[in-house]
Design an enzyme around this catalytic site. Structure first.
Site, PDB file in Angstrom:
ATOM      1  N   HIS A 122      -2.341   1.170 -11.296  1.00  6.41           N
ATOM      2  CA  HIS A 122      -3.433   0.775 -10.406  1.00  6.41           C
ATOM      3  C   HIS A 122      -4.724   0.464 -11.154  1.00  6.41           C
ATOM      4  O   HIS A 122      -5.680  -0.019 -10.540  1.00  6.41           O
ATOM      5  CB  HIS A 122      -3.711   1.882  -9.385  1.00  6.41           C
ATOM      6  CG  HIS A 122      -2.632   2.067  -8.369  1.00  6.41           C
ATOM      7  ND1 HIS A 122      -2.073   1.016  -7.675  1.00  6.41           N
ATOM      8  CD2 HIS A 122      -1.995   3.186  -7.946  1.00  6.41           C
ATOM      9  CE1 HIS A 122      -1.145   1.483  -6.854  1.00  6.41           C
ATOM     10  NE2 HIS A 122      -1.066   2.781  -7.016  1.00  6.41           N
ATOM     11  N   ASP A 159       7.585   1.121  -8.175  1.00  9.03           N
ATOM     12  CA  ASP A 159       6.771   2.122  -7.494  1.00  9.03           C
ATOM     13  C   ASP A 159       6.509   1.651  -6.064  1.00  9.03           C
ATOM     14  O   ASP A 159       6.406   0.455  -5.791  1.00  9.03           O
ATOM     15  CB  ASP A 159       5.454   2.292  -8.233  1.00  9.03           C
ATOM     16  CG  ASP A 159       4.631   3.461  -7.736  1.00  9.03           C
ATOM     17  OD1 ASP A 159       4.653   4.515  -8.386  1.00  9.03           O
ATOM     18  OD2 ASP A 159       3.944   3.316  -6.704  1.00  9.03           O
ATOM     19  N   HIS A 161       3.928   1.718  -4.368  1.00  6.50           N
ATOM     20  CA  HIS A 161       2.624   1.085  -4.227  1.00  6.50           C
ATOM     21  C   HIS A 161       2.516  -0.102  -5.179  1.00  6.50           C
ATOM     22  O   HIS A 161       3.017  -0.055  -6.301  1.00  6.50           O
ATOM     23  CB  HIS A 161       1.509   2.086  -4.523  1.00  6.50           C
ATOM     24  CG  HIS A 161       1.560   3.306  -3.668  1.00  6.50           C
ATOM     25  ND1 HIS A 161       2.015   4.514  -4.138  1.00  6.50           N
ATOM     26  CD2 HIS A 161       1.253   3.487  -2.367  1.00  6.50           C
ATOM     27  CE1 HIS A 161       1.961   5.411  -3.162  1.00  6.50           C
ATOM     28  NE2 HIS A 161       1.510   4.812  -2.077  1.00  6.50           N
ATOM     29  N   ASP A 246       8.146   7.417  -5.866  1.00  3.47           N
ATOM     30  CA  ASP A 246       7.526   7.797  -4.607  1.00  3.47           C
ATOM     31  C   ASP A 246       8.110   7.051  -3.408  1.00  3.47           C
ATOM     32  O   ASP A 246       7.662   7.253  -2.276  1.00  3.47           O
ATOM     33  CB  ASP A 246       6.009   7.625  -4.661  1.00  3.47           C
ATOM     34  CG  ASP A 246       5.566   6.353  -5.351  1.00  3.47           C
ATOM     35  OD1 ASP A 246       6.438   5.557  -5.755  1.00  3.47           O
ATOM     36  OD2 ASP A 246       4.352   6.152  -5.490  1.00  3.47           O
TER      37      ASP A 246
END
Length: 335
Positions: A122, A159, A161, A246
């Protein structure tokens, strides 16, 4: 597999209520303790020069000062302590190790997997976001390019996200292909299908955003039908996996339904893609916040590379996910 690990990564401790805890790596190591084949490598931390090849100098200096002054809340989600600076350098160095061993041809039981934290995908060039300070996989990709060890790098980010930082760093670049499979309408507000790169990088970014409740069958179909063919055309020298766990069906901060066996199948697919491309393969840890499921999933991936066959997948791809895959395939074919 060979796992990159440094104790310094445990010194980044944002507090007992924060999901990105040092217990994540502790749980993984405990799960791997029964695997006699698991080998650990304490690779060197990233140098400032390697970090600055990706990140802005003013931001890096600010981050270092922030930690030296005791840390605190950088934003609502991202917290540092005094030792976070050293942990972030260690985490980035482990990712560099994974990339370099992958380029060198380590595979099979020696496939490299970096267990660094804090995670990185991120973090854009000039900021810290979403638990991330230094973009580990981007620093690793740039490292092998700058060293002349690779001409083209592919990053596959599974991931849950979207890796906004990784995408931003390479968005106008033709030598790094970024492919992300993530949950739609989750953090952050990016990763839409129309985001395909700009300038020299047009067509070198691929985003597949699945609706909540998607199972691993759709992820496998996306890898088989879209990501694999796109990377074969790109012809990378190395494939780096931003390996977040996740999306597990029991993870507390996602709504996807990937099983532990599903992650084994994802690992099998990316290995097949890398093999078909004649590329090396390395893994870099990102998210995963249910400690037991994170540890079991990494252990399952390790077991696959130790020559255990993954379970077969016979589940159908749900209609909503199938629509996303078909749109992504058409998008890639148009570029």
């Amino acid at each position: 597999m060979r796992f990159g690990h440094r104790a310094a990564c445990l010194d980044h401790d944002p507090g007992p209520r924060h999901p990105e805890s040092p217990n994540r790596v502790r749980a993984i190591r405990q799960a791997l303790a029964d695997a006699d084949s698991a080998e650990y490598v304490a690779a060197e931390p990233a140098t400032r020069e390697q970090v600055l090849a990706v990140h802005d100098e003013d931001y890096v200096a600010e981050f270092q000062r922030f930690c030296a002054n005791g840390g605190g809340s950088w934003d609502a989600d991202t917290t540092a302590v005094e030792r976070t600076w050293e942990a972030a350098l260690a985490s980035a160095g482990l990712a560099i190790w994974s990339a370099r061993r992958a380029v060198a041809g380590d595979d099979g039981t020696r496939t490299p997997f970096s267990l660094g934290r804090p995670p990185g995908h991120h973090a854009p060039a000039d900021d810290a976001r979403g638990f991330c300070f230094l973009n580990n996989v981007a620093i690793a990709a740039q490292s092998v390019l700058d060293a002349g060890l690779a001409d083209r790098v592919a990053i596959v980010d599974w991931d849950i996200h979207h890796g906004n930082g990784t995408q931003d760093i390479f968005y106008d670049r033709a030598d790094v292909y970024y492919a992300s499979i993530h949950e739609r309408d989750s953090y952050p507000p990016s990763g839409y299908i129309h985001e395909t790169g700009t300038g020299d990088g047009e067509g070198a970014t691929l985003n597949i955003a699945f609706p909540a409740g998607t199972t691993h069958s759709a992820y496998l179909a996306a890898l088989d039908e879209v990501v694999g063919p796109a990377l074969e055309r790109f012809d990378p020298d190395v494939v780096l996996v931003s390996a977040g766990f996740d999306g597990h069906e029991y993870d507390p901060i996602s709504q996807q339904r990937i099983s532990t066996d599903g992650y084994t199948l994802l690992a099998e697919r990316v290995r097949s893609i890398a093999t078909d491309c004649g590329a090396g393969l390395g893994f870099v840890l990102e998210g995963g916040y249910d400690l037991e499921m994170l540890a079991e999933s990494v252990r399952a991936v390790d077991a696959f590379f130790e020559r255990e066959r993954p379970a077969e997948d016979s589940a159908a791809v749900l209609d909503g996910a199938r629509e996303v895959i078909d749109r992504a395939r058409k998008q890639v074919e148009r570029v």
